[in-house]
Write an enzyme that holds these catalytic residues in place. Structure first.
Site, short mmCIF file in Angstrom:
data_model
loop_
_atom_site.label_atom_id
_atom_site.label_comp_id
_atom_site.label_asym_id
_atom_site.label_seq_id
_atom_site.Cartn_x
_atom_site.Cartn_y
_atom_site.Cartn_z
N ALA A 142 0.83 -1.21 0.00
CA ALA A 142 0.00 0.00 0.00
C ALA A 142 0.87 1.25 0.00
O ALA A 142 0.62 2.19 -0.76
CB ALA A 142 -0.94 0.00 1.19
N TYR A 143 1.86 1.26 0.84
CA TYR A 143 2.76 2.43 0.91
C TYR A 143 3.47 2.62 -0.42
O TYR A 143 3.53 3.74 -0.96
CB TYR A 143 3.77 2.23 2.04
CG TYR A 143 4.68 3.42 2.24
CD1 TYR A 143 4.22 4.56 2.88
CD2 TYR A 143 6.00 3.39 1.81
CE1 TYR A 143 5.06 5.66 3.07
CE2 TYR A 143 6.84 4.48 1.99
CZ TYR A 143 6.36 5.60 2.62
OH TYR A 143 7.20 6.69 2.81
N SER A 144 4.00 1.55 -0.99
CA SER A 144 4.72 1.65 -2.26
C SER A 144 3.80 2.15 -3.36
O SER A 144 4.16 3.03 -4.15
CB SER A 144 5.31 0.29 -2.64
OG SER A 144 6.23 -0.17 -1.66
#
Length: 254
Positions: free
Chosen positions: A160-162
């Site tokens: 999700a962060y990436s």
């Protein structure tokens, strides 16, 4: 604690700046340096205690506002309030962000995925969207979005962060082109890991992984990132827009 800038240079004299996530970490260090170099600064954050500490660090003239960047109406109202108080907005630094859990994608909680996207993508979109009209009205602007090397390379156990930071890169490139002839530049910084309070959201295994990928063998510092951000926020950055700047200790390969 970030020290800001000790130089007597006042390259931001007369400029009005908004920094999201300004109560701590990179945002706080950027705000301290902008203020030290003459800018009027408004910090947006969701933590009142962090804002209070930040104002003590930077100075009593610093404005701190509770703003939930995931709420479009709140962001729009906050931007109008800054314009009314300062007379305009010249600089926006979007530093607010969350990491989400460190788990495989197939185990990623759906609600956590949405929460990461809501802050890192929708929140940044809201801030860019709200501030651009005020910059166009003033005929000048500098926007700096904080992305991540994870948005270029994709960190395992951080889908999700990436993905969210890849979206920030794409948004920055698109908006930079849209504003290229408006005297408003839009650029992004892609740091490798910088040790701030955001580490509290990560597992130690993930922290160790990030360190292992940095050829310099150390994490970045908030002062190092702030130095780059402040150049991008200055009048000196006049022929660069829609660009992505690495600060990765040698990690980035493109």
């Amino acid at each position: 604690m970030p020290t800001g800038n000790t130089t007597s240079d006042k390259r931001f004299a007369g400029r009005r700046a908004v920094i999201t996530g300004g109560g701590s970490g990179i945002g706080l260090c950027v705000a301290a340096r902008l203020a030290a170099e003459g800018a009027a600064v408004c910090l947006w954050d969701t933590n009142q205690a962090s804002l209070d500490r930040a104002r003590k660090t930077i100075g009593p003239d610093t404005v701190g506002s509770i703003v939930d960047v995931t709420d479009w109406s709140a962001v729009d109202a906050a931007a109008i309030a800054v314009r009314e108080r300062f007379g305009g907005i010249d600089i926006l630094v979007c530093s607010a962000g969350v990491t989400g859990p460190n788990v495989p994608l197939w185990d990623y909680p759906v609600d956590a995925w949405r929460a990461v996207m809501d802050v890192n993508v929708n929140g940044l979109f809201h801030c860019n969207r709200a501030v651009v009209p005020h910059m166009l009205r003033g005929g000048y602007g500098r926007i700096v979005n904080i992305a991540s090397v994870a948005g270029k390379e994709g960190n395992p156990m951080a889908s999700a962060y990436s993905a969210s930071k890849a979206a920030v890169i794409g948004l920055t490139k698109s908006l930079g082109k849209e504003l290229a002839q408006k005297n408003v530049t839009v650029n992004a910084v892609t740091p490798a890991a910088v040790k701030t309070a955001i580490f509290d959201q990560m597992s130690q295994t993930h922290i160790d992984y990030m360190l292992s990928k940095i050829p310099m063998g150390r994490f970045g510092t908030v002062d190092e990132i702030a130095a780059l951000v402040c150049w991008l926020a200055s009048t000196e950055c006049s022929f660069t827009t829609g660009a992505i700047f690495d600060a990765s200790g040698g990690r980035s390969t493109y």
